[in-house]
Scaffold this motif. Sequence first.
Motif, PDB file in Angstrom:
ATOM      1  N   MET A   1       0.798  -1.278  -0.072  1.00 36.57           N
ATOM      2  CA  MET A   1      -0.019   0.011   0.042  1.00 36.57           C
ATOM      3  C   MET A   1       0.956   1.416   0.063  1.00 36.57           C
ATOM      4  O   MET A   1       2.065   1.328   0.669  1.00 36.57           O
ATOM      5  CB  MET A   1      -0.886   0.107   1.389  1.00 36.57           C
ATOM      6  N   ILE A   2       0.410   2.453  -0.571  1.00 36.29           N
ATOM      7  CA  ILE A   2       1.055   3.531  -0.513  1.00 36.29           C
ATOM      8  C   ILE A   2       0.207   4.624  -0.082  1.00 36.29           C
ATOM      9  O   ILE A   2      -1.008   4.498  -0.031  1.00 36.29           O
ATOM     10  CB  ILE A   2       1.605   4.154  -1.767  1.00 36.29           C
ATOM     11  N   LYS A   3       0.826   5.544   0.738  1.00 32.01           N
ATOM     12  CA  LYS A   3       0.006   6.686   1.379  1.00 32.01           C
ATOM     13  C   LYS A   3      -0.119   8.002   0.406  1.00 32.01           C
ATOM     14  O   LYS A   3       1.095   8.353   0.198  1.00 32.01           O
ATOM     15  CB  LYS A   3       0.623   6.915   2.832  1.00 32.01           C
ATOM     16  N   ILE A   4      -1.148   8.317   0.206  1.00 30.83           N
ATOM     17  CA  ILE A   4      -1.316   9.676  -0.793  1.00 30.83           C
ATOM     18  C   ILE A   4      -1.877  10.771   0.162  1.00 30.83           C
ATOM     19  O   ILE A   4      -2.794  10.765   0.808  1.00 30.83           O
ATOM     20  CB  ILE A   4      -2.364   9.202  -1.958  1.00 30.83           C
ATOM     21  N   THR A   5      -1.174  11.673   0.095  1.00 30.52           N
ATOM     22  CA  THR A   5      -1.475  13.093   0.942  1.00 30.52           C
ATOM     23  C   THR A   5      -2.208  14.007  -0.039  1.00 30.52           C
ATOM     24  O   THR A   5      -1.554  14.264  -0.799  1.00 30.52           O
ATOM     25  CB  THR A   5      -0.230  13.593   1.658  1.00 30.52           C
ATOM     26  N   PHE A   6      -3.187  14.506   0.292  1.00 27.21           N
ATOM     27  CA  PHE A   6      -4.000  15.484  -0.319  1.00 27.21           C
ATOM     28  C   PHE A   6      -3.644  17.094  -0.132  1.00 27.21           C
ATOM     29  O   PHE A   6      -3.281  17.377   1.088  1.00 27.21           O
ATOM     30  CB  PHE A   6      -5.563  15.060  -0.362  1.00 27.21           C
ATOM     31  N   PRO A   7      -4.258  18.004  -0.916  1.00 30.73           N
ATOM     32  CA  PRO A   7      -4.048  19.447  -0.473  1.00 30.73           C
ATOM     33  C   PRO A   7      -4.472  19.614   0.995  1.00 30.73           C
ATOM     34  O   PRO A   7      -3.979  20.604   1.522  1.00 30.73           O
ATOM     35  CB  PRO A   7      -4.627  20.020  -1.432  1.00 30.73           C
ATOM     36  N   ASP A   8      -5.710  19.159   1.361  1.00 38.87           N
ATOM     37  CA  ASP A   8      -6.203  19.776   2.498  1.00 38.87           C
ATOM     38  C   ASP A   8      -5.412  18.699   3.788  1.00 38.87           C
ATOM     39  O   ASP A   8      -5.976  19.088   5.135  1.00 38.87           O
ATOM     40  CB  ASP A   8      -7.765  19.317   2.696  1.00 38.87           C
ATOM     41  N   GLY A   9      -4.582  18.087   3.598  1.00 37.10           N
ATOM     42  CA  GLY A   9      -3.815  17.317   4.545  1.00 37.10           C
ATOM     43  C   GLY A   9      -4.391  16.046   4.722  1.00 37.10           C
ATOM     44  O   GLY A   9      -3.437  15.332   5.524  1.00 37.10           O
ATOM     45  N   SER A  10      -5.350  15.514   4.379  1.00 38.82           N
ATOM     46  CA  SER A  10      -5.784  14.187   4.436  1.00 38.82           C
ATOM     47  C   SER A  10      -4.940  13.332   3.831  1.00 38.82           C
ATOM     48  O   SER A  10      -4.381  13.412   2.800  1.00 38.82           O
ATOM     49  CB  SER A  10      -7.249  14.003   4.034  1.00 38.82           C
ATOM     50  N   VAL A  11      -5.007  12.008   4.292  1.00 42.62           N
ATOM     51  CA  VAL A  11      -3.948  10.888   3.869  1.00 42.62           C
ATOM     52  C   VAL A  11      -4.667   9.768   3.467  1.00 42.62           C
ATOM     53  O   VAL A  11      -5.608   9.277   4.422  1.00 42.62           O
ATOM     54  CB  VAL A  11      -2.927  10.413   4.921  1.00 42.62           C
TER      55      VAL A  11
ATOM     56  N   LEU B   1       1.452   5.572  -9.527  1.00 43.89           N
ATOM     57  CA  LEU B   1       2.191   5.928  -8.326  1.00 43.89           C
ATOM     58  C   LEU B   1       2.651   4.971  -7.563  1.00 43.89           C
ATOM     59  O   LEU B   1       1.824   3.867  -7.254  1.00 43.89           O
ATOM     60  CB  LEU B   1       0.940   6.735  -7.458  1.00 43.89           C
ATOM     61  N   ASN B   2       3.824   4.594  -7.376  1.00 45.61           N
ATOM     62  CA  ASN B   2       4.450   3.541  -6.964  1.00 45.61           C
ATOM     63  C   ASN B   2       5.098   3.682  -5.573  1.00 45.61           C
ATOM     64  O   ASN B   2       5.542   2.752  -4.926  1.00 45.61           O
ATOM     65  CB  ASN B   2       5.590   3.031  -7.558  1.00 45.61           C
ATOM     66  N   SER B   3       4.730   4.956  -5.004  1.00 48.38           N
ATOM     67  CA  SER B   3       5.288   5.082  -3.480  1.00 48.38           C
ATOM     68  C   SER B   3       4.424   6.156  -2.693  1.00 48.38           C
ATOM     69  O   SER B   3       3.890   6.971  -3.520  1.00 48.38           O
ATOM     70  CB  SER B   3       7.104   5.446  -3.650  1.00 48.38           C
ATOM     71  N   ASP B   4       4.951   6.404  -1.674  1.00 42.21           N
ATOM     72  CA  ASP B   4       4.006   7.598  -0.824  1.00 42.21           C
ATOM     73  C   ASP B   4       4.267   8.785  -1.840  1.00 42.21           C
ATOM     74  O   ASP B   4       5.452   9.146  -2.121  1.00 42.21           O
ATOM     75  CB  ASP B   4       4.442   7.784   0.573  1.00 42.21           C
ATOM     76  N   ALA B   5       3.202   9.727  -1.716  1.00 42.85           N
ATOM     77  CA  ALA B   5       3.288  10.946  -2.666  1.00 42.85           C
ATOM     78  C   ALA B   5       2.250  11.912  -2.101  1.00 42.85           C
ATOM     79  O   ALA B   5       1.260  11.458  -1.674  1.00 42.85           O
ATOM     80  CB  ALA B   5       3.039  10.531  -4.078  1.00 42.85           C
ATOM     81  N   THR B   6       2.556  13.420  -2.448  1.00 44.68           N
ATOM     82  CA  THR B   6       1.452  14.179  -2.332  1.00 44.68           C
ATOM     83  C   THR B   6       0.825  14.353  -3.528  1.00 44.68           C
ATOM     84  O   THR B   6       1.547  14.190  -4.683  1.00 44.68           O
ATOM     85  CB  THR B   6       2.022  15.817  -2.149  1.00 44.68           C
ATOM     86  N   LEU B   7      -0.541  14.614  -3.568  1.00 39.30           N
ATOM     87  CA  LEU B   7      -1.196  14.621  -4.949  1.00 39.30           C
ATOM     88  C   LEU B   7      -2.217  15.819  -4.996  1.00 39.30           C
ATOM     89  O   LEU B   7      -2.868  16.011  -3.968  1.00 39.30           O
ATOM     90  CB  LEU B   7      -2.105  13.427  -4.969  1.00 39.30           C
ATOM     91  N   VAL B   8      -1.985  16.664  -6.225  1.00 39.74           N
ATOM     92  CA  VAL B   8      -3.005  17.792  -6.453  1.00 39.74           C
ATOM     93  C   VAL B   8      -3.669  17.227  -7.683  1.00 39.74           C
ATOM     94  O   VAL B   8      -3.217  16.892  -8.722  1.00 39.74           O
ATOM     95  CB  VAL B   8      -2.458  18.952  -6.326  1.00 39.74           C
ATOM     96  N   LEU B   9      -5.098  17.295  -7.807  1.00 38.46           N
ATOM     97  CA  LEU B   9      -5.703  16.883  -8.897  1.00 38.46           C
ATOM     98  C   LEU B   9      -6.203  18.072  -9.478  1.00 38.46           C
ATOM     99  O   LEU B   9      -6.902  19.122  -8.972  1.00 38.46           O
ATOM    100  CB  LEU B   9      -6.972  15.713  -8.655  1.00 38.46           C
ATOM    101  N   HIS B  10      -5.828  18.293 -10.646  1.00 33.82           N
ATOM    102  CA  HIS B  10      -6.456  19.610 -11.463  1.00 33.82           C
ATOM    103  C   HIS B  10      -7.480  19.478 -12.485  1.00 33.82           C
ATOM    104  O   HIS B  10      -7.425  18.724 -13.456  1.00 33.82           O
ATOM    105  CB  HIS B  10      -4.848  20.178 -12.108  1.00 33.82           C
ATOM    106  N   LYS B  11      -8.315  20.416 -12.237  1.00 34.91           N
ATOM    107  CA  LYS B  11      -9.805  20.953 -12.938  1.00 34.91           C
ATOM    108  C   LYS B  11      -9.434  21.901 -13.753  1.00 34.91           C
ATOM    109  O   LYS B  11      -8.454  22.449 -13.925  1.00 34.91           O
ATOM    110  CB  LYS B  11     -10.559  21.013 -12.126  1.00 34.91           C
ATOM    111  N   TRP B  12     -10.471  22.267 -14.486  1.00 34.91           N
ATOM    112  CA  TRP B  12     -10.438  23.233 -15.600  1.00 34.91           C
ATOM    113  C   TRP B  12      -9.814  24.574 -15.136  1.00 34.91           C
ATOM    114  O   TRP B  12      -9.038  25.297 -15.528  1.00 34.91           O
ATOM    115  CB  TRP B  12     -11.599  23.336 -16.122  1.00 34.91           C
TER     116      TRP B  12
END
Length: 388
Positions: A1-11, A51-62
């Motif tokens: 499993m990998i840990k993904i951190t979102f912009p609001d700090g949630s994992v 995504l193969n390891s823990d990462a921060t992630l921002v998803l971009h909309k329009w």
Amino acid sequence: MIKITFPDGSVKEYNSGISSIEIAEKISPRLAKEVYAATVNGQVVDLSRPLNSDATLVLHKWDDSEGKHAFWHSSAHLMAGALEELYPGIKFGIGPAIENGFYYDVDPGDGKAISEADLPAIEAKMKELASKNLVFTRKEVSKKEALDLFSKKGDQYKVELIGELEDGTISLYTQGSFTDLCRGPHLPSTEPIKAIKLLSVAGAYWRGNEKNRMLTRIYGITYPKQKMLDDYLVFLEEAKKRDHRRIGKELELFTFSPKVGMGLPLWMPKGAELRQNLISFMTKVLKKRGYKIVATPHIGNVDLYKTSGHYEKYGKDSFQPMLTPQEGEQFMLKPMNCPHHCEIFNATPHSYKDLPYRMAEFGTVYRYEQSGELHGLTRVRSFTQDDA
Ligand SMILES: [Zn+2]
């Protein structure tokens, strides 16, 4: 499993190898339809990149520039694909996303031309291709593979670009039967590109150099919804009515004369008064913020700009140094005011207590923009800035 951190700090935890678009899908299928690119650990990438390891992630909309950029950049590839079908043997320069839409510089070949009358047919081909939901696939290749591919195709511009890249950093993107040299990122597929408008055709020298061949630059814009495109086209019509070149002429504010030189604005009485009013207003604002007004000459010794680094940046491609009766002495039109300001600062001793030391100048600077890039007052060879 990998840990993904979102912009609001949630994992959240996911299986290794999951892609950003799959994560979006898990959050909500609707979100997955609205995202166009992702930033993973600070780097903008394709949504389909695993995504193969823990990462921060921002998803971009329009609404994110990264989202629009991926959308428009993918549209440039789509247009190139359409062009290749309609004009076999066409060669490609570069095709970036820009502030509003995208362009591609192309070379239709000797004796062939693409004009604005051809745009509707290219647009129709783009729509046909987009509706096939072509997937953008990324492939990393060696420099040799890339060179072989584009040499065989006869795409000399791409061959030139690849020649300057380092081995191990080269990627290709394919949608349908069209393959382009590109770093990405792109949309997962052409599916979101619903509304397409090709706007204009212009000439552009390869790599912006007048000594090179003139390519055909085709501008276009695309949107995920027809309504967005319709609104933009109305906006463009309204903007045309307010074009500063038109207003400047009608109100007799400024003019250009070929005898003085291209890109060198001449302020007429009413324009000069407007300019003076602006300077007065800005001077007040600057003084209020602690700036002291200074004034410096329009030229400086070439050594000054060699020290500042401006000579290296502007020297070769700009106005050339002027000679004087003194052997070996050379002066340059100033491309920036700051080297002169440094000398004002150096003229008197200062204590750290004097800092910050603020000075400003309505200084006129000179840069040799390519003639094809000159545009009203927005792209000129001489302009005055409140250099502060
Ligand atoms: Zn691309």
